[in-house]
Design an enzyme around this catalytic site. Sequence first.
Site, PDB file in Angstrom:
ATOM      1  CB  SER A 795      21.017  26.389 -16.781  1.00 25.66           C
ATOM      2  OG  SER A 795      20.310  27.146 -17.736  1.00 25.66           O
ATOM      3  CE  LYS A 838      21.653  25.043 -21.213  1.00 22.18           C
ATOM      4  NZ  LYS A 838      21.709  24.914 -19.745  1.00 22.18           N
TER       5      LYS A 838
END
EC number: 3.4.21.-
Length: 966
Positions: A795, A838
């Site tokens: 990511s 996140k």
Amino acid sequence: MANTLPLGRPRELPLLEIRKRVLFPGVLLRLQIGRAKSVKLVESIWDAQNRTFKKGSMIGVCTVQREADGSSASRKRQVGEAGEAEDEDPAEALEVLEVPEKDGPTVYRAGTVARVLQLSRVNSSDNQSFQFSLLVEGVARMRVNNLVSTQPFHVAQISWLADEGSVNDTEVRALAINVREIARNLLELQRKRNSPSGKKTKEVIENLERAAPGRLADLLSANMDADVEEKQSVLGELHLVPRLRRTLELLNRQVEVFKISDKIQSEVEGKLKSTQREYYLRQQLRAINDELGQMSGKGGPGAEKDEMELLEENLAKVDMPEEARLSADRELQRLKQMQPSQPEYSVIRTFLELMAELPWDKTTKDNLDVVNAREVLDADHHALDKVKKRIIEFLAVRSLKNDMKGPILCLAGPPGVGKTSLGKSVADALGRKFRRIALGGVRDEAEIRGHRRTYIGALPGNIVTTLKKAGTNNPVVLLDEIDKLGRDMRGDPASALLEVLDPEQNDSFVDHYLNVPFDLSKVMFIATANRLDTIPAPLLDRMEIIELPGYTMSEKHQIAVKHLVPKQMERHGIAGDHIEFTPSAVDIVIDSYTREAGVRNLDREIAALCRFAAVKVAESRDRVLHARLEEAREGSVAGGSLAHLHVAEVVDQDEAAAGRPIPSFPPGEEGDGLAADHEAKADGDEDEDDYESEIAQRTALPGVSTGMAWTQVGGEILFIEAWLHRGNGRVQLTGQLGKVMEESVRAALSFVRGHLNELNLNQIEGQFVDLQTAITKADLHVHFPAGGVPKDGPSAGVAVTAAILSALTGRCVRPDTACTGEITLRGLVLPVGGIKEKVLAAHRAGIKRIVLPKRNSKDVIEIPEEVRAELEIVHVDNILDAMAQLFEADQKVTVPSWIKEIDDDERKRKKASGRKDPIGQIPGDATGSGGEVPPHWSAAPRGNHDGDHDARNVRDLCGPILESSL
């Protein structure tokens, strides 16, 4: 005198320390020498040429004091050193000498001078080093005065000691006769017990018939079963009368031990015979009852219920399934035919008692009031709407369908979010019993399924044991830390849980100890886990996963005010007028002193504040109390009013002032100034916070971007640093990266190299710059700070691309923006996981803008509404759009110095080859793109970066930070 000492007595001898044994004069002792200093001592008397020892070699032998001996003899040693009671107290015999070296032994001063009779060198057990076998004979008593040397072995200065007292003394002769008589009795007892030492003791007694009294005591003490301290007391005694008395005491004690042991053995044999007799009588009684038709005395006059009858009645009261009933009846009949002394009797009886205690038919009635359940859940936990919704749904369906099976939930989330305590709240809401099973570190399959009854010490598994303790067949069972199950040669507990947590199978769960099915379908299982990747896929498939990613700032504030603060104040005995938690203070603690997904550290910080308040309250009360007592004392002198003063009254009257002094400033004057001063101090203490924002500081230089990562304890932001300098195209990655993340960095670099023209980044300061050539002739270093923490995952592709482009062009990434997403070589941005964790982490860190993959837009719904309201979330589906969002518009930049150097070299090379220099030209057809700079890449001034000198300063600030890791 009893004995004489040999002539030519040396005053210094090598000292050999032995352990757990005592050498007496006139006694042979064989020793195995293996310790380093002992080996060096023996080598000093070893004749290597003749492979034997030097004739006439003598050594001193002392016993090392054990720790247990030291504790019992410490007082005696102190008395001996003080010179008190030296005639009767055995302090001199127990005096010790500490060797003055590291880890040196402590030895008794009383020892024996020994003559070496035999010495041989043999291989040790490990066949790698040598040791000696040494046979010595005690010659005389000695006392170690001090150590002359400690290297290479111990050498001691000694005093030779002779026996005191006459052998013709009447008391000595009488004691010697008693000692011989008791020794004979001891021999007879050993012969009756078939002791192997019986023959040895007989040989010793035959040799002692004409032995002197002193030698008699030494030989018996040497061959007696006694402690080292007791033998040492005999060795250290010089006078014959006390020595014989102590030997006689040891002999009498040994005789008494043997007599008591024989008595116990006889009693045990008698009990066994009595048990056998009772068994035969019971069998005869059963036969008589069979003839009378009254088996076991039931219904007969005066019949009493025994334990067997009670067990049978308990089994009859339980409504078991047919298979369990057959097994219990079969084992009960076997038990009736067994003798209690048989080993299997206790096993079968324990099994039947467990069968009678299990809740086969005991069910707790559920509280199906949905409103009450919602109130209970809301009172115990703030937020966690997913779990609450699932419980309410279960209650609603349960009220419509009475035989619904219990759900199997798995609460997954970081530590401190309330997974374990939530299970207790669910049980309270349903009105069920609650039990917890800790699975962390469990490695044995038998912990789940139990042991088979054929093994000694067999026990049922934790599932059956938990249901037995709960007393009902539908409790709420919390399987805590299911992600930390182990696995070894004893089995796989995770595989054993497959049957427990499968709704289609757990209605007939078979525990190895019971060996009959038990219905677990009514049990509500709730598992907890910090991470899901460590749970086997088949086990994960059987559970309904509910993720608890963490709390927002507002949720933490509500939890602190409603739950944590009252709990800690009550736990520390703090009243409401002692301390006040204002909303702003709670927010400061949350933002500056804790940065976590849960509230565990927040709870600790609140507890620390309560402890601080407790100290202040106690100190203030003490001061007020002392002041009032002093005033009362002065008043008593004048008017005698002290008798009417009570300490409790003083504390009650001044409790408010002692706990929380209130300033008496008028409003708008000193009081306002005091509040402002407190605020100033709060603002001035920012450098002492546990956490402070470093985003602006870290991203103020080119080559740094902000990414987002998922961890097993929640989300986290991470900084990616990229640095380019002249070289030959090498790539260096640091920060303990995994394989996937390394591949993401290389994919980002390949995309940048292949799409520089599409990005329109080749125009800086109004002139064309050949970045394609520059990047191929530069070395790239990508560093992920916090190198001690392993990092992996795909990511970070977007963030790495932004960091490389920032380092290449000198443009800074927006400091208020964080990004995540996987990239491809074609420039696509692919979706990633852990979006909620996140984004919450970025929000906690002060980020204002989030760049997410477009295909992750569906995950934004899970983010709390108050967090979404404070963030600007941008969705992109390709890298070009992502870069447009990450870099500020109208940012003025300068050509980095290393690019100018590469351009100069390239210009010189082309000039030497006669080719035209492209610097200064901006032809659209030559570069593959238009000469205009895209609007989103042209710059607005960001600081003072005008001129090559300023650009060089920026590079000098950024360069050494990264190059120090090379």
